[in-house]
Design a protein around this motif. Structure first.
Motif, PDB file in Angstrom:
ATOM      1  N   PHE A  53       0.830  -1.201   0.000  1.00 50.82           N
ATOM      2  CA  PHE A  53       0.000   0.000   0.000  1.00 50.82           C
ATOM      3  C   PHE A  53       0.868   1.256   0.000  1.00 50.82           C
ATOM      4  O   PHE A  53       0.637   2.186  -0.773  1.00 50.82           O
ATOM      5  N   GLY A  54       1.867   1.280   0.872  1.00 52.45           N
ATOM      6  CA  GLY A  54       2.755   2.442   0.932  1.00 52.45           C
ATOM      7  C   GLY A  54       3.497   2.669  -0.370  1.00 52.45           C
ATOM      8  O   GLY A  54       3.608   3.805  -0.851  1.00 52.45           O
ATOM      9  N   LEU A  55       3.995   1.598  -0.955  1.00 52.93           N
ATOM     10  CA  LEU A  55       4.713   1.715  -2.225  1.00 52.93           C
ATOM     11  C   LEU A  55       3.777   2.142  -3.350  1.00 52.93           C
ATOM     12  O   LEU A  55       4.154   2.950  -4.206  1.00 52.93           O
ATOM     13  N   ALA A  56       2.554   1.628  -3.344  1.00 54.38           N
ATOM     14  CA  ALA A  56       1.583   1.999  -4.377  1.00 54.38           C
ATOM     15  C   ALA A  56       1.266   3.493  -4.316  1.00 54.38           C
ATOM     16  O   ALA A  56       1.228   4.166  -5.354  1.00 54.38           O
ATOM     17  N   MET A  57       1.064   4.003  -3.121  1.00 54.95           N
ATOM     18  CA  MET A  57       0.754   5.429  -2.989  1.00 54.95           C
ATOM     19  C   MET A  57       1.959   6.291  -3.368  1.00 54.95           C
ATOM     20  O   MET A  57       1.819   7.314  -4.038  1.00 54.95           O
ATOM     21  N   THR A  58       3.151   5.861  -2.987  1.00 59.33           N
ATOM     22  CA  THR A  58       4.363   6.606  -3.328  1.00 59.33           C
ATOM     23  C   THR A  58       4.571   6.651  -4.837  1.00 59.33           C
ATOM     24  O   THR A  58       4.832   7.715  -5.407  1.00 59.33           O
ATOM     25  N   LEU A  59       4.453   5.496  -5.490  1.00 61.87           N
ATOM     26  CA  LEU A  59       4.649   5.461  -6.948  1.00 61.87           C
ATOM     27  C   LEU A  59       3.564   6.233  -7.682  1.00 61.87           C
ATOM     28  O   LEU A  59       3.841   6.883  -8.696  1.00 61.87           O
ATOM     29  N   ALA A  60       2.331   6.184  -7.190  1.00 58.41           N
ATOM     30  CA  ALA A  60       1.248   6.923  -7.840  1.00 58.41           C
ATOM     31  C   ALA A  60       1.485   8.425  -7.755  1.00 58.41           C
ATOM     32  O   ALA A  60       1.309   9.149  -8.744  1.00 58.41           O
ATOM     33  N   ILE A  61       1.920   8.893  -6.600  1.00 64.48           N
ATOM     34  CA  ILE A  61       2.184  10.323  -6.438  1.00 64.48           C
ATOM     35  C   ILE A  61       3.369  10.752  -7.301  1.00 64.48           C
ATOM     36  O   ILE A  61       3.318  11.778  -7.990  1.00 64.48           O
ATOM     37  N   MET A  62       4.441   9.952  -7.284  1.00 63.01           N
ATOM     38  CA  MET A  62       5.619  10.290  -8.094  1.00 63.01           C
ATOM     39  C   MET A  62       5.288  10.282  -9.585  1.00 63.01           C
ATOM     40  O   MET A  62       5.709  11.165 -10.330  1.00 63.01           O
ATOM     41  N   SER A  63       4.532   9.286 -10.011  1.00 59.55           N
ATOM     42  CA  SER A  63       4.154   9.185 -11.413  1.00 59.55           C
ATOM     43  C   SER A  63       3.296  10.368 -11.836  1.00 59.55           C
ATOM     44  O   SER A  63       3.454  10.897 -12.942  1.00 59.55           O
ATOM     45  N   ASP A  64       2.397  10.791 -10.963  1.00 58.28           N
ATOM     46  CA  ASP A  64       1.540  11.934 -11.279  1.00 58.28           C
ATOM     47  C   ASP A  64       2.345  13.228 -11.346  1.00 58.28           C
ATOM     48  O   ASP A  64       2.132  14.049 -12.229  1.00 58.28           O
ATOM     49  N   ARG A  65       3.268  13.401 -10.424  1.00 59.80           N
ATOM     50  CA  ARG A  65       4.068  14.635 -10.412  1.00 59.80           C
ATOM     51  C   ARG A  65       5.006  14.717 -11.605  1.00 59.80           C
ATOM     52  O   ARG A  65       5.194  15.786 -12.182  1.00 59.80           O
ATOM     53  N   ILE A  66       5.609  13.596 -11.967  1.00 57.79           N
ATOM     54  CA  ILE A  66       6.549  13.599 -13.092  1.00 57.79           C
ATOM     55  C   ILE A  66       5.811  13.578 -14.421  1.00 57.79           C
ATOM     56  O   ILE A  66       6.280  14.113 -15.416  1.00 57.79           O
ATOM     57  N   GLY A  67       4.630  12.934 -14.435  1.00 59.68           N
ATOM     58  CA  GLY A  67       3.857  12.852 -15.672  1.00 59.68           C
ATOM     59  C   GLY A  67       4.339  11.740 -16.589  1.00 59.68           C
ATOM     60  O   GLY A  67       4.084  11.776 -17.797  1.00 59.68           O
ATOM     61  N   HIS A  68       5.035  10.769 -16.030  1.00 64.68           N
ATOM     62  CA  HIS A  68       5.573   9.659 -16.814  1.00 64.68           C
ATOM     63  C   HIS A  68       5.081   8.366 -16.179  1.00 64.68           C
ATOM     64  O   HIS A  68       5.119   8.226 -14.958  1.00 64.68           O
ATOM     65  N   ARG A  69       4.624   7.411 -16.982  1.00 67.68           N
ATOM     66  CA  ARG A  69       4.033   6.188 -16.436  1.00 67.68           C
ATOM     67  C   ARG A  69       4.881   4.938 -16.685  1.00 67.68           C
ATOM     68  O   ARG A  69       4.914   4.053 -15.845  1.00 67.68           O
ATOM     69  N   PHE A  70       5.545   4.864 -17.818  1.00 65.13           N
ATOM     70  CA  PHE A  70       6.180   3.607 -18.219  1.00 65.13           C
ATOM     71  C   PHE A  70       7.224   3.133 -17.218  1.00 65.13           C
ATOM     72  O   PHE A  70       7.231   1.964 -16.829  1.00 65.13           O
ATOM     73  N   ILE A  71       8.086   4.015 -16.776  1.00 63.59           N
ATOM     74  CA  ILE A  71       9.153   3.608 -15.862  1.00 63.59           C
ATOM     75  C   ILE A  71       8.579   3.161 -14.518  1.00 63.59           C
ATOM     76  O   ILE A  71       9.135   2.286 -13.860  1.00 63.59           O
ATOM     77  N   PHE A  72       7.423   3.730 -14.139  1.00 68.92           N
ATOM     78  CA  PHE A  72       6.786   3.364 -12.875  1.00 68.92           C
ATOM     79  C   PHE A  72       5.994   2.058 -12.976  1.00 68.92           C
ATOM     80  O   PHE A  72       5.452   1.592 -11.975  1.00 68.92           O
ATOM     81  N   THR A  73       5.896   1.501 -14.166  1.00 69.04           N
ATOM     82  CA  THR A  73       5.357   0.154 -14.306  1.00 69.04           C
ATOM     83  C   THR A  73       6.471  -0.855 -14.558  1.00 69.04           C
ATOM     84  O   THR A  73       6.356  -2.008 -14.156  1.00 69.04           O
ATOM     85  N   LEU A  74       7.529  -0.420 -15.200  1.00 72.35           N
ATOM     86  CA  LEU A  74       8.628  -1.325 -15.535  1.00 72.35           C
ATOM     87  C   LEU A  74       9.460  -1.702 -14.314  1.00 72.35           C
ATOM     88  O   LEU A  74       9.753  -2.885 -14.091  1.00 72.35           O
ATOM     89  N   ILE A  75       9.836  -0.743 -13.507  1.00 69.41           N
ATOM     90  CA  ILE A  75      10.676  -1.021 -12.341  1.00 69.41           C
ATOM     91  C   ILE A  75       9.973  -1.935 -11.332  1.00 69.41           C
ATOM     92  O   ILE A  75      10.577  -2.909 -10.865  1.00 69.41           O
ATOM     93  N   PRO A  76       8.703  -1.701 -10.981  1.00 68.84           N
ATOM     94  CA  PRO A  76       8.058  -2.642 -10.061  1.00 68.84           C
ATOM     95  C   PRO A  76       7.969  -4.067 -10.604  1.00 68.84           C
ATOM     96  O   PRO A  76       8.053  -5.022  -9.839  1.00 68.84           O
ATOM     97  N   GLN A  77       7.813  -4.206 -11.913  1.00 75.41           N
ATOM     98  CA  GLN A  77       7.767  -5.561 -12.457  1.00 75.41           C
ATOM     99  C   GLN A  77       9.123  -6.257 -12.329  1.00 75.41           C
ATOM    100  O   GLN A  77       9.191  -7.460 -12.090  1.00 75.41           O
TER     101      GLN A  77
END
Length: 120
Positions: A53-77
């Motif tokens: 949960f903590g990691l999901a919220m952190t990545l969602a906020i970072m992804s929204d602020r940066i405006g980039h999605r691909f790297i935030f799906t690739l690294i967790p995988q």
């Protein structure tokens, strides 16, 4: 008017759901195989999901602020692959197996909101 789902959305989201379902259904069995009684097994099954949960919220906020999605799906995988590798390959170290469960549980659940928002 019907909603059209982009073609890449189906396999990417499907693979994340498969990984998250795997860790969700088998986490108590993995923890019990480390030698814990049933009550302790259930208690030890909670922290990986709290971390997810903590990691999901952190990545969602970072992804929204940066405006980039691909790297935030690739690294967790990649992290999930590492966690499942630890779970499949290490059988003599219970602490490392429990750490692998954290990685295997946290990564798919943390990338799921990013993928859903990416394709929305």
């Amino acid at each position: 008017m019907a909603t059209v789902i982009p073609l890449p959305c189906v396999p990417v989201r499907g693979s994340v759901l498969n990984l998250s379902d795997c860790s969700a259904y088998f986490a108590p069995a993995i923890i019990q195989s480390l030698g814990h009684d049933p009550i302790r097994t259930q208690l030890l099954a909670v922290p990986p999901w709290a971390c997810a949960f903590g990691l999901a919220m952190t990545l969602a906020i970072m992804s929204d602020r940066i405006g980039h999605r691909f790297i935030f799906t690739l690294i967790p995988q990649a992290v999930a692959l590492t966690g499942f590798g630890i779970l499949f390959g290490v059988h003599h170290n219970p602490n490392l197996q429990y750490a692998g469960l954290f990685l295997a549980a946290s990564a798919p659940y943390s990338s799921m909101p990013v993928i859903v928002c990416w394709f929305a």
